[in-house]
Design a protein around this motif. Structure first.
Motif, PDB file in Angstrom:
ATOM      1  N   ILE A   1       0.828  -1.210   0.000  1.00  0.00           N
ATOM      2  CA  ILE A   1       0.000   0.000   0.000  1.00  0.00           C
ATOM      3  C   ILE A   1       0.863   1.261   0.000  1.00  0.00           C
ATOM      4  O   ILE A   1       0.567   2.232  -0.708  1.00  0.00           O
ATOM      5  N   LYS A   2       1.950   1.254   0.748  1.00  0.00           N
ATOM      6  CA  LYS A   2       2.810   2.435   0.788  1.00  0.00           C
ATOM      7  C   LYS A   2       3.644   2.559  -0.488  1.00  0.00           C
ATOM      8  O   LYS A   2       3.765   3.630  -1.068  1.00  0.00           O
ATOM      9  N   GLY A   3       4.225   1.463  -0.921  1.00  0.00           N
ATOM     10  CA  GLY A   3       5.066   1.479  -2.109  1.00  0.00           C
ATOM     11  C   GLY A   3       4.287   1.478  -3.405  1.00  0.00           C
ATOM     12  O   GLY A   3       4.832   1.712  -4.479  1.00  0.00           O
ATOM     13  N   LYS A   4       2.973   1.184  -3.318  1.00  0.00           N
ATOM     14  CA  LYS A   4       2.082   1.149  -4.477  1.00  0.00           C
ATOM     15  C   LYS A   4       2.619   0.235  -5.587  1.00  0.00           C
ATOM     16  O   LYS A   4       2.700   0.612  -6.754  1.00  0.00           O
ATOM     17  N   GLU A   5       2.987  -0.981  -5.186  1.00  0.00           N
ATOM     18  CA  GLU A   5       3.467  -1.951  -6.166  1.00  0.00           C
ATOM     19  C   GLU A   5       2.969  -3.342  -5.806  1.00  0.00           C
ATOM     20  O   GLU A   5       2.729  -3.654  -4.639  1.00  0.00           O
ATOM     21  N   ILE A   6       2.812  -4.162  -6.839  1.00  0.00           N
ATOM     22  CA  ILE A   6       2.378  -5.545  -6.642  1.00  0.00           C
ATOM     23  C   ILE A   6       3.586  -6.388  -6.279  1.00  0.00           C
ATOM     24  O   ILE A   6       4.621  -6.333  -6.948  1.00  0.00           O
ATOM     25  N   LEU A   7       3.456  -7.183  -5.216  1.00  0.00           N
ATOM     26  CA  LEU A   7       4.546  -8.042  -4.756  1.00  0.00           C
ATOM     27  C   LEU A   7       4.407  -9.426  -5.385  1.00  0.00           C
ATOM     28  O   LEU A   7       3.293  -9.901  -5.629  1.00  0.00           O
ATOM     29  N   LYS A   8       5.514 -10.062  -5.628  1.00  0.00           N
ATOM     30  CA  LYS A   8       5.497 -11.334  -6.356  1.00  0.00           C
ATOM     31  C   LYS A   8       5.738 -12.540  -5.454  1.00  0.00           C
ATOM     32  O   LYS A   8       6.011 -13.626  -5.930  1.00  0.00           O
ATOM     33  N   THR A   9       5.679 -12.367  -4.160  1.00  0.00           N
ATOM     34  CA  THR A   9       5.907 -13.479  -3.235  1.00  0.00           C
ATOM     35  C   THR A   9       4.735 -13.620  -2.277  1.00  0.00           C
ATOM     36  O   THR A   9       3.987 -12.680  -2.054  1.00  0.00           O
ATOM     37  N   GLN A  10       4.610 -14.801  -1.699  1.00  0.00           N
ATOM     38  CA  GLN A  10       3.626 -15.076  -0.650  1.00  0.00           C
ATOM     39  C   GLN A  10       2.207 -14.678  -1.059  1.00  0.00           C
ATOM     40  O   GLN A  10       1.555 -13.831  -0.461  1.00  0.00           O
TER      41      GLN A  10
END
Length: 403
Positions: free
Chosen positions: A272-281
């Motif tokens: 939410i803070k970085g405004k990016e989609i994470l690719k793990t978990q």
């Protein structure tokens, strides 16, 4: 036949346009019935029945039409040169290279074409190659809670939507099982058959999987951990602890196949803070809650995760992209976006302590924007706003038109 307005409103604007209409979704979610509704719409517009051509490729009647060439010649023989033809191909993935034939129907005859399928090969690179810019896709889901109530009202009196919601959590939303009163055991028997036919026809047979027991172990792990973040490596390590060896690549392959057959939905994490989609978990959700209970048995302790599952499906049904929110070390159950809209959702089956209340509301209050925020519950509570956070019963949220 109960009208599924949400989907028909999406599809009707594309009737008689130069786009292939592709309906995809898990087996028995209602794709074929929606096709019948489209045919009915055409008849109401004055289209003569002889201009509507239909095939169901899950029927033995058409088992010999198994290649694009055969399909093309079959339909060519039925087309009148003097009128526009409307072609309906149900479970078309059974026909090898079907997209080539469909492309020819558009190019050679200017046909109005509709197809359905129960495997994500329907949206593969081959389609992009032959139908680039010439198709629109519609993802069909089992019944939403609102649709479920419409089905129930067709044969019984519905006077308490909270009680109906409890039934919906257990029964799920496969349309054919909501057209009359069935016992829980009958529903689970039927859903288990849907599950088995999907596993063995769309995955084991098509992918020529030999170690079916491995696939079933992956299924049981995922079904038991709906709403929990994990990775292929996590699952591989768990199986190793159970003296079952399976490397992460094999696990990942099985997860992809389950997703391709629309049994699972993958939900990525969003910073939410970085405004990016994470690719793990990532998290995985089921196509319908009844899958979990029909395969593993009904378990009251699994209801909380199924509430999450239902909200996920509802958001997808309404056209949202859905993510698990990461906020520093905290987690927001869902961040849902649609065009310029965004909503945040936290789900709690019940809030029984001040500590739980601080956690559920505190995480939301830490989000530094003004998009709508909801805490959804199923226990008794005082509905209203808590510092701008809307508290609602899950059932009321599912029926709400405010988002």
């Amino acid at each position: 036949m109960i009208y599924r307005k949400t989907y028909m409103d999406q599809i009707i604007p594309f009737i008689d346009t130069p786009f292939v209409k592709i309906l995809t979704g898990v087996r028995r979610c209602g794709k074929s019935t929606i096709m019948e509704m489209i045919k009915g719409e055409l008849v109401n517009r004055g289209i003569p029945p002889e201009s509507i051509i239909s095939y169901r490729f899950d029927s033995l009647e058409y088992e010999n039409i198994d290649t694009a060439g055969k399909l093309y010649r079959e339909i060519e023989s039925r087309i009148s040169k003097n009128s526009k033809v409307h072609i309906f191909l149900d479970e078309v993935q059974e026909v090898k290279d079907w997209e080539k034939a469909v492309n020819s129907f558009l190019s050679d005859f200017g046909a109005d074409v509709y197809v359905t399928g129960s495997n994500s090969r329907m949206m593969s690179s081959e389609i992009s190659t032959y139908l680039t810019g010439r198709y629109v896709s519609f993802r069909i889901y089992p019944l939403s809670f609102s649709e479920y109530l419409d089905f129930r009202k067709s044969y019984t009196e519905v006077d308490d939507h909270y009680r109906e919601f409890s039934r919906y959590v257990k029964m799920g939303g496969f349309p054919a099982l909501q057209l009359q009163e069935y016992s829980l055991s009958s529903v689970y028997t039927a859903v288990r058959d849907i599950y088995n036919s999907t596993i063995f026809t769309d995955i084991v047979k098509r992918s020529q999987i030999r170690k079916v027991d491995q696939l079933e172990r992956v299924v049981k792990y995922v079904f038991s951990n709906v709403g929990q973040t994990f990775s292929a490596l996590t699952l591989s390590k768990y199986l190793k602890s159970q003296n079952r060896q399976m490397d992460p690549e094999t696990v990942y392959s099985y997860l992809n196949k389950l997703e391709s057959a629309y049994i699972l939905h993958r939900c990525q994490r969003y910073d939410i803070k970085g405004k990016e989609i994470l690719k793990t978990q990532e998290k995985f959700y089921l196509a319908d809650p009844a899958f979990r209970f029909s395969v593993l048995g009904y378990d009251e302790n699994a209801v909380a995760s199924m509430l999450e599952n239902i909200i996920y499906l509802e958001l997808r049904h309404r056209g949202y992209d859905v993510y698990v929110g990461k906020l520093d070390t905290a987690e927001i159950d869902f961040v849902a976006t649609r065009l310029n809209e965004k909503i945040y959702i936290q789900i709690a089956q019940r809030i029984s302590s001040e500590e739980t209340e601080r956690r559920e509301y505190g995480n939301m209050l830490s989000i530094a924007d003004n998009y709508p925020k909801y805490v959804l519950r199923t226990d008794v509570f005082e509905e209203g706003n808590h510092e701008g956070i809307r508290t609602m019963h899950v059932a009321d949220f599912l029926l709400s038109e405010e988002y």
